[in-house]
Design a protein around this motif. Structure first.
Motif, PDB file in Angstrom:
ATOM      1  N   PRO A  82       9.180  84.450  -1.698  1.00  0.00           N
ATOM      2  CA  PRO A  82      10.442  84.485  -0.935  1.00  0.00           C
ATOM      3  C   PRO A  82      11.701  84.415  -1.795  1.00  0.00           C
ATOM      4  CG  PRO A  82       9.363  82.352  -0.694  1.00  0.00           C
ATOM      5  CD  PRO A  82       8.391  83.248  -1.391  1.00  0.00           C
ATOM      6  N   ASN A  83      11.589  83.852  -2.998  1.00  0.00           N
ATOM      7  CA  ASN A  83      12.798  83.669  -3.811  1.00  0.00           C
ATOM      8  C   ASN A  83      12.976  84.713  -4.909  1.00  0.00           C
ATOM      9  OD1 ASN A  83      10.552  82.697  -5.148  1.00  0.00           O
ATOM     10  ND2 ASN A  83      11.663  81.075  -6.215  1.00  0.00           N
ATOM     11  N   ILE A  84      12.081  85.693  -5.005  1.00  0.00           N
ATOM     12  CA  ILE A  84      12.164  86.644  -6.115  1.00  0.00           C
ATOM     13  C   ILE A  84      13.383  87.548  -6.006  1.00  0.00           C
ATOM     14  CG2 ILE A  84      10.653  88.313  -4.994  1.00  0.00           C
ATOM     15  CD1 ILE A  84      10.954  87.603  -8.781  1.00  0.00           C
ATOM     16  N   TRP A  85      13.703  88.031  -4.804  1.00  0.00           N
ATOM     17  CA  TRP A  85      14.849  88.936  -4.653  1.00  0.00           C
ATOM     18  C   TRP A  85      16.185  88.238  -4.854  1.00  0.00           C
ATOM     19  CZ3 TRP A  85      13.665  93.597  -5.550  1.00  0.00           C
ATOM     20  CH2 TRP A  85      12.421  94.106  -5.154  1.00  0.00           C
ATOM     21  N   GLY A 171      27.523  72.064 -10.364  1.00  0.00           N
ATOM     22  CA  GLY A 171      26.680  71.621  -9.259  1.00  0.00           C
ATOM     23  C   GLY A 171      26.970  72.345  -7.968  1.00  0.00           C
ATOM     24  N   SER A 172      27.902  73.298  -8.004  1.00  0.00           N
ATOM     25  CA  SER A 172      28.276  74.064  -6.817  1.00  0.00           C
ATOM     26  C   SER A 172      27.655  75.452  -6.891  1.00  0.00           C
ATOM     27  CB  SER A 172      29.802  74.179  -6.718  1.00  0.00           C
ATOM     28  OG  SER A 172      30.182  75.161  -5.765  1.00  0.00           O
ATOM     29  N   THR A 173      27.000  75.874  -5.811  1.00  0.00           N
ATOM     30  CA  THR A 173      26.386  77.200  -5.789  1.00  0.00           C
ATOM     31  C   THR A 173      27.443  78.309  -5.867  1.00  0.00           C
ATOM     32  OG1 THR A 173      26.367  77.121  -3.365  1.00  0.00           O
ATOM     33  CG2 THR A 173      24.351  76.453  -4.519  1.00  0.00           C
ATOM     34  N   THR A 174      28.656  77.996  -5.443  1.00  0.00           N
ATOM     35  CA  THR A 174      29.748  78.982  -5.510  1.00  0.00           C
ATOM     36  C   THR A 174      30.315  79.094  -6.914  1.00  0.00           C
ATOM     37  OG1 THR A 174      30.360  78.535  -3.208  1.00  0.00           O
ATOM     38  CG2 THR A 174      32.004  79.633  -4.592  1.00  0.00           C
ATOM     39  N   TRP A 175      30.546  77.953  -7.557  1.00  0.00           N
ATOM     40  CA  TRP A 175      31.230  77.939  -8.840  1.00  0.00           C
ATOM     41  C   TRP A 175      30.300  78.122 -10.039  1.00  0.00           C
ATOM     42  CZ3 TRP A 175      36.215  78.446  -9.785  1.00  0.00           C
ATOM     43  CH2 TRP A 175      37.115  78.192  -8.756  1.00  0.00           C
ATOM     44  N   ASN A 258      20.758  73.254 -12.841  1.00  0.00           N
ATOM     45  CA  ASN A 258      19.940  72.190 -12.264  1.00  0.00           C
ATOM     46  C   ASN A 258      19.426  72.687 -10.913  1.00  0.00           C
ATOM     47  OD1 ASN A 258      22.033  71.236 -10.130  1.00  0.00           O
ATOM     48  ND2 ASN A 258      23.162  71.192 -12.082  1.00  0.00           N
ATOM     49  N   ALA A 259      18.537  71.921 -10.311  1.00  0.00           N
ATOM     50  CA  ALA A 259      17.882  72.359  -9.073  1.00  0.00           C
ATOM     51  C   ALA A 259      18.861  72.629  -7.937  1.00  0.00           C
ATOM     52  CB  ALA A 259      16.855  71.315  -8.635  1.00  0.00           C
ATOM     53  N   SER A 260      20.019  71.991  -7.956  1.00  0.00           N
ATOM     54  CA  SER A 260      20.971  72.162  -6.852  1.00  0.00           C
ATOM     55  C   SER A 260      21.652  73.527  -6.864  1.00  0.00           C
ATOM     56  CB  SER A 260      22.040  71.064  -6.906  1.00  0.00           C
ATOM     57  OG  SER A 260      22.824  71.176  -8.079  1.00  0.00           O
ATOM     58  N   VAL A 261      21.564  74.279  -7.966  1.00  0.00           N
ATOM     59  CA  VAL A 261      22.228  75.586  -8.046  1.00  0.00           C
ATOM     60  C   VAL A 261      21.222  76.725  -8.202  1.00  0.00           C
ATOM     61  CG1 VAL A 261      24.398  74.682  -8.953  1.00  0.00           C
ATOM     62  CG2 VAL A 261      22.590  75.321 -10.550  1.00  0.00           C
ATOM     63  N   TYR A 262      19.938  76.453  -7.910  1.00  0.00           N
ATOM     64  CA  TYR A 262      18.932  77.515  -7.999  1.00  0.00           C
ATOM     65  C   TYR A 262      19.287  78.711  -7.110  1.00  0.00           C
ATOM     66  CZ  TYR A 262      15.514  74.772 -10.664  1.00  0.00           C
ATOM     67  OH  TYR A 262      14.861  74.071 -11.640  1.00  0.00           O
ATOM     68  N   GLU A 263      19.930  78.446  -5.992  1.00  0.00           N
ATOM     69  CA  GLU A 263      20.229  79.499  -5.020  1.00  0.00           C
ATOM     70  C   GLU A 263      21.051  80.633  -5.633  1.00  0.00           C
ATOM     71  OE1 GLU A 263      22.712  80.078  -0.826  1.00  0.00           O
ATOM     72  OE2 GLU A 263      22.195  78.057  -1.513  1.00  0.00           O
ATOM     73  N   THR A 264      22.005  80.308  -6.480  1.00  0.00           N
ATOM     74  CA  THR A 264      22.863  81.337  -7.085  1.00  0.00           C
ATOM     75  C   THR A 264      22.794  81.346  -8.615  1.00  0.00           C
ATOM     76  OG1 THR A 264      24.754  79.820  -7.105  1.00  0.00           O
ATOM     77  CG2 THR A 264      24.520  81.277  -5.187  1.00  0.00           C
ATOM     78  N   GLY A 265      22.113  80.358  -9.217  1.00  0.00           N
ATOM     79  CA  GLY A 265      22.091  80.256 -10.674  1.00  0.00           C
ATOM     80  C   GLY A 265      20.763  80.539 -11.321  1.00  0.00           C
ATOM     81  N   ASP A 266      19.706  80.598 -10.545  1.00  0.00           N
ATOM     82  CA  ASP A 266      18.384  80.863 -11.108  1.00  0.00           C
ATOM     83  C   ASP A 266      18.253  82.349 -11.437  1.00  0.00           C
ATOM     84  OD1 ASP A 266      15.907  80.183 -12.017  1.00  0.00           O
ATOM     85  OD2 ASP A 266      14.941  80.169 -10.049  1.00  0.00           O
ATOM     86  N   ILE A 267      17.857  82.675 -12.667  1.00  0.00           N
ATOM     87  CA  ILE A 267      17.699  84.066 -13.083  1.00  0.00           C
ATOM     88  C   ILE A 267      16.252  84.324 -13.487  1.00  0.00           C
ATOM     89  CG2 ILE A 267      20.109  84.281 -13.822  1.00  0.00           C
ATOM     90  CD1 ILE A 267      19.110  83.932 -16.715  1.00  0.00           C
ATOM     91  N   LEU A 268      15.929  85.574 -13.781  1.00  0.00           N
ATOM     92  CA  LEU A 268      14.546  85.933 -14.098  1.00  0.00           C
ATOM     93  C   LEU A 268      14.012  85.147 -15.292  1.00  0.00           C
ATOM     94  CD1 LEU A 268      14.404  89.805 -13.562  1.00  0.00           C
ATOM     95  CD2 LEU A 268      12.932  88.097 -12.490  1.00  0.00           C
ATOM     96  N   ASP A 269      14.826  84.969 -16.333  1.00  0.00           N
ATOM     97  CA  ASP A 269      14.353  84.273 -17.533  1.00  0.00           C
ATOM     98  C   ASP A 269      13.997  82.822 -17.250  1.00  0.00           C
ATOM     99  OD1 ASP A 269      14.558  86.462 -19.211  1.00  0.00           O
ATOM    100  OD2 ASP A 269      16.659  86.095 -19.664  1.00  0.00           O
ATOM    101  N   THR A 270      14.844  82.115 -16.499  1.00  0.00           N
ATOM    102  CA  THR A 270      14.547  80.717 -16.183  1.00  0.00           C
ATOM    103  C   THR A 270      13.381  80.628 -15.201  1.00  0.00           C
ATOM    104  OG1 THR A 270      16.289  80.778 -14.481  1.00  0.00           O
ATOM    105  CG2 THR A 270      16.874  79.895 -16.639  1.00  0.00           C
ATOM    106  N   PHE A 271      13.292  81.599 -14.301  1.00  0.00           N
ATOM    107  CA  PHE A 271      12.179  81.646 -13.348  1.00  0.00           C
ATOM    108  C   PHE A 271      10.854  81.836 -14.074  1.00  0.00           C
ATOM    109  CE2 PHE A 271       9.542  84.380 -10.491  1.00  0.00           C
ATOM    110  CZ  PHE A 271       9.258  83.417  -9.532  1.00  0.00           C
ATOM    111  N   VAL A 272      10.830  82.755 -15.035  1.00  0.00           N
ATOM    112  CA  VAL A 272       9.626  83.002 -15.834  1.00  0.00           C
ATOM    113  C   VAL A 272       9.248  81.759 -16.627  1.00  0.00           C
ATOM    114  CG1 VAL A 272       8.739  84.292 -17.825  1.00  0.00           C
ATOM    115  CG2 VAL A 272       9.906  85.500 -15.989  1.00  0.00           C
ATOM    116  N   PHE A 273      10.237  81.078 -17.185  1.00  0.00           N
ATOM    117  CA  PHE A 273       9.972  79.864 -17.959  1.00  0.00           C
ATOM    118  C   PHE A 273       9.325  78.795 -17.083  1.00  0.00           C
ATOM    119  CE2 PHE A 273      11.193  75.674 -19.509  1.00  0.00           C
ATOM    120  CZ  PHE A 273      10.820  75.746 -20.839  1.00  0.00           C
TER     121      PHE A 273
END
Length: 316
Positions: A82-85, A171-175, A258-273
């Motif tokens: 669900p989170n790949i896209w 810590g903000s998904t927007t910023w 950090n986990a609180s910004v995964y929604e907009t800050g998580d990228i493929l490289d960190t996801f793969v790690f």
């Protein structure tokens, strides 16, 4: 005919002697290059054998060549997550922001620095903006964490002085993605400006003199002489950066997110790690990384074709 034959043989002998002399001169450089070539073969090409894991039900006990072959199952599982896209979207947004800013800011800075007439002041500015390029993101992440802290950071103290509420930049998904883009541009724009400053030195000064005679001021000279003079360099750097479309910057984001910004800050490289190192899902992480490499290969190939078409740039 005999004379021609002698001349031809003499020419061949001279060419062979030149080649032998050139090889003798360059032999120390070739020897120095061998360790680097060996390292590239081991770590860049030898490691490619591991991509077979993406098509296996990998088992550490059975090893690379003993694990069960399952074809494209890992890729189907990957793209059904669900989170790949959202992760792909984050990667593209952050990478595009860095690419656009990484071209505009160095160009603008190079144009401004080019107007500085005092040589020592010009070198001082150039050195100051170039220094951050040598600092690792491990160091910069600690610095930015302190500077951008919502309670003790100097940035929020300044915003408070202006009557603005504290902003939790990391810590903000927007910023968070905006912060990643701006801090990356700050770090690397000094290096990029050197390329454009070098391009500026290649512009014919007679064009500026002719434009002055025609009554053009500094702004019009910049628009009609300077920018067209470095346009091919701008196009080249823009096109070559296309290969980084899925490179959001692992070092920077891993050290600052950090986990609180995964929604907009998580990228493929960190996801793969996280998949491979933290969760030991080696097959899925390899599949994700192979997908990223495949997309990057397409963009790199297309970018070199466009670079040759629009800027005349060729590797060979």
């Amino acid at each position: 005919m005999k004379n021609n034959g002698k001349i031809d043989n003499t020419g061949k002998i001279e060419n062979k002697m030149r080649s032998a002399g050139k090889l003798k001169r360059e032999l120390p450089l070739i020897i120095m290059l061998i360790p680097s070539v060996i390292l590239v073969l081991i770590y860049s090409y030898g490691s490619m054998v591991g991509t077979v894991i993406a098509f296996q039900k990998f088992n550490i006990a059975k090893g690379l060549f003993g694990s069960e072959w399952i074809g494209l199952v890992n890729f189907r599982n990957l793209f059904s997550m669900p989170n790949i896209w959202p992760i792909i979207r984050n990667t593209v947004v952050i990478a595009l922001g860095k690419m656009i800013g990484g071209i505009l800011v160095p160009v603008i800075f190079a144009l401004m620095l080019n107007e500085v007439s005092k040589g020592k002041l010009k070198k001082a500015f150039q050195t100051m903006v170039y220094l951050p390029n040598f600092l690792s993101w491990v160091i910069l992440a600690s610095i930015f964490t302190d500077i951008l802290s919502p309670s003790t950071g100097i940035v929020n103290h300044f915003l408070g002085f202006l009557g603005v509420e504290p902003i939790f930049f990391l810590g903000s998904t927007t910023w968070f993605p905006i912060t990643m883009i701006i801090t990356d541009i700050w770090k690397v724009f000094g290096f990029g400006s050197i390329i454009y400053l070098a391009a500026l030195t290649g512009i014919d000064q007679n064009l500026y003199e002719a434009s002055q005679i025609d009554g053009a001021g500094r702004i019009k000279q910049t628009i009609y002489v300077t920018l067209p003079g470095i346009l091919s360099t701008i196009i080249l750097m823009s096109v070559l950066s296309m290969g980084n479309i899925l490179n959001g910057g692992f070092d920077q984001i891993y050290n600052m997110y950090n986990a609180s910004v995964y929604e907009t800050g998580d990228i493929l490289d960190t996801f793969v790690f996280r998949l491979g190192i933290e969760n030991a899902q080696y097959a899925l992480s390899t599949a994700a990384n192979l997908f990223k490499s495949g997309v990057s290969l397409v963009f790199v190939t297309a970018s070199y074709g466009l670079a040759y078409k629009f800027a005349g740039y060729r590797i060979f």
